[in-house]
Design a protein around this motif. Structure first.
Motif, mmCIF file in Angstrom:
data_model
loop_
_atom_site.group_PDB
_atom_site.id
_atom_site.type_symbol
_atom_site.label_atom_id
_atom_site.label_comp_id
_atom_site.label_asym_id
_atom_site.label_seq_id
_atom_site.Cartn_x
_atom_site.Cartn_y
_atom_site.Cartn_z
ATOM 1 N N GLY A 1 0.790 -1.220 0.000
ATOM 2 C CA GLY A 1 0.000 0.000 0.000
ATOM 3 C C GLY A 1 0.827 1.277 0.000
ATOM 4 O O GLY A 1 0.575 2.178 -0.810
ATOM 5 N N PRO A 2 1.830 1.415 0.882
ATOM 6 C CA PRO A 2 2.667 2.614 0.875
ATOM 7 C C PRO A 2 3.420 2.808 -0.451
ATOM 8 O O PRO A 2 3.712 3.941 -0.831
ATOM 9 C CB PRO A 2 3.642 2.368 2.034
ATOM 10 C CG PRO A 2 2.879 1.491 2.972
ATOM 11 C CD PRO A 2 2.087 0.577 2.083
ATOM 12 N N CYS A 3 3.740 1.708 -1.135
ATOM 13 C CA CYS A 3 4.392 1.819 -2.441
ATOM 14 C C CYS A 3 3.453 2.495 -3.430
ATOM 15 O O CYS A 3 3.860 3.345 -4.237
ATOM 16 C CB CYS A 3 4.786 0.442 -2.959
ATOM 17 S SG CYS A 3 5.951 -0.452 -1.911
ATOM 18 N N ARG A 4 2.198 2.111 -3.376
ATOM 19 C CA ARG A 4 1.195 2.711 -4.256
ATOM 20 C C ARG A 4 1.012 4.194 -3.926
ATOM 21 O O ARG A 4 0.898 5.038 -4.813
ATOM 22 C CB ARG A 4 -0.128 1.965 -4.112
ATOM 23 C CG ARG A 4 -1.240 2.426 -5.046
ATOM 24 C CD ARG A 4 -2.426 1.497 -4.977
ATOM 25 N NE ARG A 4 -2.060 0.147 -5.396
ATOM 26 C CZ ARG A 4 -2.033 -0.258 -6.661
ATOM 27 N NH1 ARG A 4 -2.340 0.581 -7.631
ATOM 28 N NH2 ARG A 4 -1.688 -1.504 -6.956
ATOM 29 N N ALA A 5 1.013 4.506 -2.619
ATOM 30 C CA ALA A 5 0.805 5.887 -2.189
ATOM 31 C C ALA A 5 1.952 6.809 -2.614
ATOM 32 O O ALA A 5 1.738 7.996 -2.878
ATOM 33 C CB ALA A 5 0.625 5.935 -0.674
ATOM 34 N N GLU A 6 3.181 6.291 -2.683
ATOM 35 C CA GLU A 6 4.330 7.140 -2.987
ATOM 36 C C GLU A 6 4.693 7.166 -4.468
ATOM 37 O O GLU A 6 5.516 7.985 -4.882
ATOM 38 C CB GLU A 6 5.560 6.679 -2.194
ATOM 39 C CG GLU A 6 6.172 5.385 -2.707
ATOM 40 C CD GLU A 6 7.516 5.051 -2.071
ATOM 41 O OE1 GLU A 6 7.972 5.814 -1.187
ATOM 42 O OE2 GLU A 6 8.106 4.033 -2.457
ATOM 43 N N ALA A 7 4.095 6.295 -5.274
ATOM 44 C CA ALA A 7 4.524 6.123 -6.672
ATOM 45 C C ALA A 7 4.499 7.425 -7.468
ATOM 46 O O ALA A 7 5.454 7.757 -8.176
ATOM 47 C CB ALA A 7 3.657 5.066 -7.355
ATOM 48 N N LYS A 8 3.418 8.174 -7.358
ATOM 49 C CA LYS A 8 3.314 9.423 -8.121
ATOM 50 C C LYS A 8 4.303 10.469 -7.621
ATOM 51 O O LYS A 8 4.774 11.317 -8.398
ATOM 52 C CB LYS A 8 1.879 9.942 -8.086
ATOM 53 C CG LYS A 8 0.924 9.122 -8.944
ATOM 54 C CD LYS A 8 -0.478 9.691 -8.948
ATOM 55 C CE LYS A 8 -1.357 9.029 -10.016
ATOM 56 N NZ LYS A 8 -1.457 7.573 -9.864
ATOM 57 N N ASN A 9 4.636 10.433 -6.332
ATOM 58 C CA ASN A 9 5.657 11.337 -5.804
ATOM 59 C C ASN A 9 7.023 11.022 -6.413
ATOM 60 O O ASN A 9 7.782 11.923 -6.779
ATOM 61 C CB ASN A 9 5.736 11.217 -4.281
ATOM 62 C CG ASN A 9 4.458 11.640 -3.593
ATOM 63 O OD1 ASN A 9 3.775 12.564 -4.036
ATOM 64 N ND2 ASN A 9 4.109 10.966 -2.501
ATOM 65 N N LEU A 10 7.333 9.745 -6.495
ATOM 66 C CA LEU A 10 8.597 9.331 -7.114
ATOM 67 C C LEU A 10 8.665 9.768 -8.571
ATOM 68 O O LEU A 10 9.677 10.300 -9.034
ATOM 69 C CB LEU A 10 8.749 7.813 -7.016
ATOM 70 C CG LEU A 10 8.954 7.235 -5.614
ATOM 71 C CD1 LEU A 10 8.741 5.733 -5.623
ATOM 72 C CD2 LEU A 10 10.338 7.564 -5.093
ATOM 73 N N GLN A 11 7.578 9.547 -9.291
ATOM 74 C CA GLN A 11 7.569 9.898 -10.703
ATOM 75 C C GLN A 11 7.698 11.412 -10.896
ATOM 76 O O GLN A 11 8.377 11.879 -11.816
ATOM 77 C CB GLN A 11 6.280 9.404 -11.371
ATOM 78 C CG GLN A 11 6.249 9.606 -12.884
ATOM 79 C CD GLN A 11 7.368 8.871 -13.596
ATOM 80 O OE1 GLN A 11 7.588 7.689 -13.358
ATOM 81 N NE2 GLN A 11 8.079 9.566 -14.479
ATOM 82 N N ALA A 12 7.077 12.192 -10.012
ATOM 83 C CA ALA A 12 7.165 13.643 -10.111
ATOM 84 C C ALA A 12 8.612 14.118 -9.953
ATOM 85 O O ALA A 12 9.079 14.994 -10.698
ATOM 86 C CB ALA A 12 6.275 14.303 -9.055
ATOM 87 N N VAL A 13 9.328 13.533 -8.987
ATOM 88 C CA VAL A 13 10.728 13.915 -8.780
ATOM 89 C C VAL A 13 11.589 13.413 -9.942
ATOM 90 O O VAL A 13 12.507 14.105 -10.391
ATOM 91 C CB VAL A 13 11.248 13.381 -7.439
ATOM 92 C CG1 VAL A 13 12.713 13.756 -7.225
ATOM 93 C CG2 VAL A 13 10.406 13.926 -6.288
ATOM 94 N N ALA A 14 11.277 12.223 -10.446
ATOM 95 C CA ALA A 14 12.015 11.692 -11.600
ATOM 96 C C ALA A 14 11.862 12.617 -12.798
ATOM 97 O O ALA A 14 12.836 12.894 -13.518
ATOM 98 C CB ALA A 14 11.507 10.290 -11.939
ATOM 99 N N ASP A 15 10.669 13.120 -13.019
ATOM 100 C CA ASP A 15 10.430 14.033 -14.144
ATOM 101 C C ASP A 15 11.163 15.356 -13.939
ATOM 102 O O ASP A 15 11.740 15.917 -14.881
ATOM 103 C CB ASP A 15 8.934 14.301 -14.297
ATOM 104 C CG ASP A 15 8.161 13.087 -14.799
ATOM 105 O OD1 ASP A 15 8.794 12.187 -15.394
ATOM 106 O OD2 ASP A 15 6.932 13.041 -14.602
ATOM 107 N N GLU A 16 11.146 15.845 -12.702
ATOM 108 C CA GLU A 16 11.764 17.141 -12.407
ATOM 109 C C GLU A 16 13.275 17.106 -12.567
ATOM 110 O O GLU A 16 13.886 18.097 -12.997
ATOM 111 C CB GLU A 16 11.403 17.566 -10.987
ATOM 112 C CG GLU A 16 11.983 18.917 -10.592
ATOM 113 C CD GLU A 16 11.577 19.355 -9.197
ATOM 114 O OE1 GLU A 16 12.123 20.361 -8.707
ATOM 115 O OE2 GLU A 16 10.709 18.683 -8.588
#
Length: 204
Positions: free
Chosen positions: A95-110
């Motif tokens: 569950g926490p992996c799902r919750a953080e996934a978009k945060n990770l992708q946002a930093v990866a894009d930035e």
């Protein structure tokens, strides 16, 4: 004699699976514990957070994580030497992996144009299809090594910024050394707080 030797790979695989399972038992929460890092050397835990950092002169080498990605390509951590690498240990069942996934992708894009490479380590997913679906649903575009038995996680030395739970996110500097760690699910702000200083080292 050959019959006596056959079980050994199974024993090794079982040990790797047990190690990965231990991570699950202590982790897969939004507030990972850093208690097991007490007494370790070379890094400090940021008070009141699940973050830990190591000064440039006290960093240990990251193991050369390697394997096949969910897309079927061979990759290893040393392929990205010269870049800052963000390693994320995750599972589609977490569950926490799902919750953080978009945060990770946002930093990866930035940070993708700032010399930063994100690389996942997908573990405890016996069916690759579930992991691929997770990435599609969460919009994750960076590659992940498929490591269902946790064999790559066993490469991290105990006396280091090693993964302590699932999820864990590690920052590896341009020289392939472990610079920072976030235990448990992370936010975009928290992740940037440990990625940005390592990126800035290039400018010093």
């Amino acid at each position: 004699m050959s019959a006596m030797r056959r079980p050994r790979p199974r024993v090794a695989a079982a040990a790797a699976t047990a190690a990965a399972a231990a991570l699950v038992l202590t982790g897969c929460s939004s507030s990972g514990s850093s208690s097991s890092s007490e007494g370790q050397v070379g890094f400090v835990t940021v008070k009141g957070t699940n973050l830990a950092k190591a000064d440039a002169g006290k960093r240990g080498d990251a193991p050369d994580i390697t394997g096949e990605t969910l897309e079927g390509n061979q990759v290893k951590l040393s392929d990205y030497r010269g870049k800052v690498v963000v390693l994320n240990v995750w599972g589609s069942w977490c569950g926490p992996c799902r919750a953080e996934a978009k945060n990770l992708q946002a930093v990866a894009d930035e940070y993708k144009d700032k010399g930063v490479q994100f690389l996942g380590i997908n573990t405890r997913d016996t069916d690759k299809t579930n992991a691929v679906r997770f990435e599609q649903e969460q919009g994750v575009s960076f590659p992940s090594i498929f490591d269902p038995a946790g064999t790559q996680l066993l490469k991290f030395p105990r006396n280091s910024l090693n993964p302590q739970s699932i999820p864990t996110t590690l920052v590896v500097d341009r020289d392939g050394r472990l610079a920072a760690r976030a235990v448990g699910g992370t936010t975009q702000e928290a992740l940037e707080s440990i990625v940005q200083p390592v990126v800035a080292e290039q400018q010093q």
